[in-house]
Design a protein around this motif. Structure first.
Motif, mmCIF file in Angstrom:
data_model
loop_
_atom_site.group_PDB
_atom_site.id
_atom_site.type_symbol
_atom_site.label_atom_id
_atom_site.label_comp_id
_atom_site.label_asym_id
_atom_site.label_seq_id
_atom_site.Cartn_x
_atom_site.Cartn_y
_atom_site.Cartn_z
ATOM 1 N N ALA A 206 0.807 -1.218 0.000
ATOM 2 C CA ALA A 206 0.000 0.000 0.000
ATOM 3 C C ALA A 206 0.841 1.268 0.000
ATOM 4 C CB ALA A 206 -0.960 0.001 1.188
ATOM 5 N N ALA A 207 2.156 1.161 0.215
ATOM 6 C CA ALA A 207 3.005 2.347 0.052
ATOM 7 C C ALA A 207 2.917 2.854 -1.389
ATOM 8 C CB ALA A 207 4.455 2.014 0.404
ATOM 9 N N TRP A 208 2.725 1.935 -2.324
ATOM 10 C CA TRP A 208 2.571 2.354 -3.722
ATOM 11 C C TRP A 208 1.177 2.931 -3.966
ATOM 12 C CZ3 TRP A 208 6.534 -0.681 -2.383
ATOM 13 C CH2 TRP A 208 7.748 -0.508 -3.047
ATOM 14 N N ALA A 209 0.207 2.471 -3.189
ATOM 15 C CA ALA A 209 -1.123 3.099 -3.242
ATOM 16 C C ALA A 209 -1.032 4.526 -2.716
ATOM 17 C CB ALA A 209 -2.116 2.283 -2.410
ATOM 18 N N LEU A 210 -0.182 4.721 -1.704
ATOM 19 C CA LEU A 210 0.040 6.078 -1.185
ATOM 20 C C LEU A 210 0.638 6.963 -2.282
ATOM 21 C CD1 LEU A 210 1.561 7.161 2.188
ATOM 22 C CD2 LEU A 210 2.477 8.092 0.087
ATOM 23 N N TYR A 211 1.574 6.398 -3.033
ATOM 24 C CA TYR A 211 2.177 7.180 -4.131
ATOM 25 C C TYR A 211 1.100 7.597 -5.129
ATOM 26 C CZ TYR A 211 5.507 8.736 -7.613
ATOM 27 O OH TYR A 211 6.210 9.511 -8.489
ATOM 28 N N GLU A 212 0.230 6.647 -5.481
ATOM 29 C CA GLU A 212 -0.848 6.984 -6.427
ATOM 30 C C GLU A 212 -1.754 8.073 -5.851
ATOM 31 O OE1 GLU A 212 -3.101 3.691 -8.080
ATOM 32 O OE2 GLU A 212 -4.764 5.012 -8.603
ATOM 33 N N GLY B 99 11.650 16.348 13.725
ATOM 34 C CA GLY B 99 11.255 17.336 12.722
ATOM 35 C C GLY B 99 11.323 16.815 11.305
ATOM 36 N N ARG B 100 12.152 15.781 11.087
ATOM 37 C CA ARG B 100 12.326 15.298 9.717
ATOM 38 C C ARG B 100 12.558 13.789 9.744
ATOM 39 N NH1 ARG B 100 12.844 16.362 4.591
ATOM 40 N NH2 ARG B 100 14.622 15.597 3.388
ATOM 41 N N VAL B 101 11.735 13.062 8.998
ATOM 42 C CA VAL B 101 11.752 11.598 9.060
ATOM 43 C C VAL B 101 11.672 10.994 7.662
ATOM 44 C CG1 VAL B 101 10.653 11.579 11.345
ATOM 45 C CG2 VAL B 101 9.235 11.452 9.269
ATOM 46 N N LEU B 102 11.936 9.689 7.611
ATOM 47 C CA LEU B 102 11.905 8.975 6.332
ATOM 48 C C LEU B 102 11.164 7.656 6.509
ATOM 49 C CD1 LEU B 102 14.991 8.376 4.025
ATOM 50 C CD2 LEU B 102 13.588 6.440 4.759
ATOM 51 N N GLY B 103 10.303 7.343 5.558
ATOM 52 C CA GLY B 103 9.657 6.033 5.500
ATOM 53 C C GLY B 103 10.038 5.363 4.197
ATOM 54 N N HIS B 104 10.328 4.057 4.279
ATOM 55 C CA HIS B 104 10.759 3.323 3.084
ATOM 56 C C HIS B 104 9.919 2.059 2.934
ATOM 57 C CE1 HIS B 104 13.033 -0.316 1.802
ATOM 58 N NE2 HIS B 104 13.330 0.420 0.766
ATOM 59 N N ALA B 105 9.653 1.676 1.707
ATOM 60 C CA ALA B 105 8.929 0.432 1.443
ATOM 61 C C ALA B 105 9.661 -0.347 0.367
ATOM 62 C CB ALA B 105 7.506 0.728 0.981
ATOM 63 N N THR B 106 9.582 -1.676 0.468
ATOM 64 C CA THR B 106 10.164 -2.506 -0.585
ATOM 65 C C THR B 106 9.129 -3.490 -1.092
ATOM 66 O OG1 THR B 106 12.143 -3.745 -1.227
ATOM 67 C CG2 THR B 106 11.079 -4.415 0.821
ATOM 68 N N LEU C 191 14.819 -7.003 -2.354
ATOM 69 C CA LEU C 191 14.872 -5.535 -2.471
ATOM 70 C C LEU C 191 14.831 -5.066 -3.924
ATOM 71 C CD1 LEU C 191 17.586 -4.594 0.218
ATOM 72 C CD2 LEU C 191 15.101 -4.439 0.475
ATOM 73 N N GLN C 192 14.046 -5.728 -4.758
ATOM 74 C CA GLN C 192 14.016 -5.337 -6.175
ATOM 75 C C GLN C 192 13.444 -3.934 -6.381
ATOM 76 O OE1 GLN C 192 11.049 -7.024 -8.606
ATOM 77 N NE2 GLN C 192 12.058 -6.457 -10.518
ATOM 78 N N GLN C 193 12.358 -3.623 -5.653
ATOM 79 C CA GLN C 193 11.699 -2.342 -5.835
ATOM 80 C C GLN C 193 11.723 -1.571 -4.521
ATOM 81 O OE1 GLN C 193 8.030 -2.724 -8.129
ATOM 82 N NE2 GLN C 193 8.427 -4.900 -8.235
ATOM 83 N N ASN C 194 11.937 -0.281 -4.612
ATOM 84 C CA ASN C 194 12.066 0.522 -3.396
ATOM 85 C C ASN C 194 11.388 1.869 -3.558
ATOM 86 O OD1 ASN C 194 14.063 -1.062 -1.539
ATOM 87 N ND2 ASN C 194 14.908 -1.211 -3.606
ATOM 88 N N LEU C 195 10.739 2.282 -2.465
ATOM 89 C CA LEU C 195 10.045 3.568 -2.423
ATOM 90 C C LEU C 195 10.529 4.330 -1.189
ATOM 91 C CD1 LEU C 195 6.276 4.228 -3.013
ATOM 92 C CD2 LEU C 195 7.369 5.105 -0.955
#
Lengths: 353, 321
Positions: free
Chosen positions: A85-91, A326-333, A338-342
């Motif tokens: 669903a991280a890619w759903a978030l991108y959409e 104040g500044r954070v990062l979220g990552h999805a694979t 690890l073929q695809q990464n967001l």
């Protein structure tokens, strides 16, 4: 670009969900939590987007049944990705950028325990030369782990350190499926499972669902005192075949990090279903040594399929809302090894992009 | 007791896939006992050959035959094989760089313990006894003891020269499929001869079979409602087409029945009446199987049949079409 923020997040993770693979009954209370957090009602949501997979559910069009949880009569503006669903978030983020809508609710769900997860995922491989051998997820990760050990990129101790820190942090995560750190020595003394992986190097099979709310500009400020403004979001892909890529690296993760911009990040929630993959990601994302990685415990503490990546973004956003960071990062694979990464970076400062 | 009812289900399909000139060349080679790679624009020999060059994106056409011996570049132990893997006992998966190739190929390695495998070890292809033009024509890799491979590797089980144009890849997945708690209550009710629905607490619509959430309001359906086993045909179709697995000889009628007290129609069969006499508004009732045959299944109701009552007024079902 419009300023878009993460303003709501709710999740459930469990070893075995006693319910239907469409997870409808699991999604209803999650949406209710999101409405309560944001003050929105379902009529305030401009766009809905989900991530799930029919192969996990063992039935066709499983996402269509799940939309009952939204309340879809009369019809709503809705979409689905056969991805985390991280890619759903991108959409959804793109949808808001078009100006067509100001708000979106993104959700993911999956009942991994309904089948044999590591086997089912062989269906995301090349169907001609890989799937017929049914290389399971754990085996593919094992090949990657060995490649890194042989190359001197990491060792078993470094992997155990990732596990120990993750499971210790997971003690504070009420949704963790596996928790409880011990010591690196104790972890290294445990038997091999899929040599060179021990069981604790592999994310536990996890059922679950989560939901996350996006809003633009004033709508975000209405919803929450301290929105987690998205300052960068990007996703990239590497070749499918393991043979043609250097398994100790992840060029797609590095490219996504450059595009999203990781400077100044204080916390990084990395979606690494295997311990060594966190080591690959930390390097490729160019994280400074003082960046706090996976304070939630990460995927090793619980990895619900098709929402494990979205959870990382939600967990990171919560640390902005709370005022702790104040500044954070979220990552999805997604995909094998690890073929695809967001990468999605967020900040308390609006307009930081 | 578990909240839900569950049952095993297998989802299976044999995918028939066509292959293009590149994969076709690779699979033809395997059938004929040779491993074929392709040279890419960066000078590397890649096995299996990629269909398009990763740099220039041009179609691959520079094929290279490589050896069936090579070197392990990475491996992992498989302590608990899953269904359809090359072995049903513990084995290794390995990345093997064949002599003459520059990148490794993934396949199984037949060794009896992790102690028998190491990065850098020499291995060779063990060919399948019967080869058809598939990746499984390589049965596995095995440690290379330095002796000549058995003669016959190059022989083919089909006529040489004929290109492989397709491959059949069976997929079969086993699940433990669960009904939702509301659906489970419905099936448990059927085992007692009752038809149970759920009412939405907001709009008060009654759904049967029950849904976990009201599709209008997006809230859980909380209140259980017992429904009559009779109702009105709202719409129907006459099935004239035979199909695999069909249990009733056509023609027969499949219909939506609006049970008395329900707000959503219920799909079932209409029998005991000529198909051409079934009509919208017809009043029907459930015909239950003998009680000793009941289980937690909709099949407890054999079918619906006309009650003989006058047809229902159109206004009673016009909102349910």
């Amino acid at each position: 670009m419009r300023d878009v923020a993460v303003v709501g997040f709710a999740q459930r993770q469990m070893e075995e969900f006693d319910g239907s693979p469409t997870c409808v009954e699991l999604l209803v209370p999650l949406f209710a939590e999101c409405y309560e957090q944001t003050g929105f009602t379902r009529k305030d949501i401009g766009f809905w987007c989900s991530g799930s997979s029919d192969y996990l559910a063992g039935r066709s069009f499983s996402f269509v049944s799940a939309v009952d949880a939204i309340g879809v009569i009369p019809p709503v503006n809705e979409s689905h990705v056969e991805m985390d669903a991280a890619w759903a978030l991108y959409e959804a983020w793109v949808k808001i950028q078009t100006g067509e809508v100001d708000t979106a609710l993104v959700y993911g769900f999956g009942k991994s325990s309904a089948g044999v997860l590591r086997r089912t995922l062989a269906l995301q491989l090349d169907p001609y030369t890989l799937t017929p051998l049914w290389p399971d997820t754990v085996s593919l990760a094992g090949l990657q782990a060995r490649a890194g050990i042989d190359a001197g990129a990491w060792d078993e101790r470094a992997m155990a350190e990732v596990v120990n820190r993750s499971l210790t942090d997971a003690e504070k995560n009420e949704y963790a499926v596996r928790r409880g750190g011990s010591s690196v020595e104790e972890l290294l003394a445990r038997p091999m499972y899929a040599d060179p992986l021990r069981k604790h190097d592999c994310a536990p099979v996890t059922d679950g669902a989560s939901a996350l709310v996006l809003a633009a500009g004033d709508r975000a400020r209405d919803a929450v005192d301290r929105p987690a403004w998205i300052t960068g979001i990007a996703h990239n892909v590497d070749p499918l075949h393991l043979g043609v890529r250097d398994l100790t690296r992840s060029p797609s993760a590095a490219a996504a990090a450059v595009a999203a911009g990781t400077a100044g990040v204080e916390v990084a929630e990395l979606h690494a279903p295997f311990s060594h993959q966190e080591l690959v990601l930390a390097r490729e994302l160019g994280l400074e040594s003082d960046v706090r990685v996976n304070p939630s415990g990460g995927a090793l503490a619980g990895n619900p399929m098709f929402t494990g990546g979205l959870n990382r973004i939600g967990e990171a956003a919560r640390r902005v809302w709370s005022g702790d960071h104040g500044r954070v990062l979220g990552h999805a694979t997604s995909g094998p090894a690890l073929q695809q990464n967001l990468v999605c970076t967020m900040s308390a400062e609006q307009g930081a992009n | 007791m578990s909240r839900t009812l569950s049952a095993p289900v297998t989802v299976a399909f044999d995918y028939t896939r066509s292959v293009g000139p590149v994969l076709g060349r690779f699979l033809t080679g395997l059938r004929d006992g040779q491993v074929v790679g392709a040279r890419t624009s960066d000078g590397r020999v890649v096995v299996p050959p990629p269909e398009f060059d990763p740099v220039t994106h041009r179609a691959t056409d520079d094929f290279v035959e490589v050896a069936d011996t090579g070197t392990v570049t990475s491996w992992t132990w498989v302590p608990e094989p899953v269904a359809a893997q090359p072995f049903d006992r513990p084995f290794a998966f390995a990345l093997v760089t064949l002599d003459g190739a520059d990148v490794p190929l993934l396949h199984a390695l037949d060794v009896s313990s992790p102690a028998d495998v190491s990065t850098g070890m020499r291995v060779r292809v063990r060919w399948a006894a019967e080869r058809v033009g598939a990746i499984t024509d390589i049965a596995c890799f095995e440690p290379d003891d330095g002796f000549e491979t058995l003669a016959g590797a190059r022989s083919s089980t089909t006529e040489a020269g004929e290109m492989v144009t397709g491959v059949i890849t069976p997929v079969s997945l086993d699940y433990q499929y669960a009904a939702s708690p509301e659906e489970s209550a419905f099936y448990r009710g059927l085992a007692e001869g009752r038809i149970l629905g759920q009412r939405c607490p907001v709009c008060h619509q009654v759904y049967v079979p029950p849904r976990s959430a009201c599709p209008v309001d997006g809230v859980a359906t909380t209140d259980e409602v017992e429904l009559a086993d009779r109702g009105t045909v709202t719409t129907f179709c006459i099935v004239n087409v035979p199909f695999l697995g069909q249990r009733i000889t056509p023609p027969y009628v499949s219909a939506y029945v609006l049970l008395d007290g329900a707000d959503i129609a219920f799909l079932h069969l209409i029998l005991d009446v000529p198909a051409e006499e079934v009509r919208m508004g017809m009043r029907v009732e459930a015909v239950w199987k003998p009680r000793e045959e009941w289980g937690t299944t909709i099949e407890n109701i054999s079918h619906f049949r006309p009650t003989g009552e006058p047809d229902a007024d159109y206004d009673t079902y016009r909102n349910h079409l």
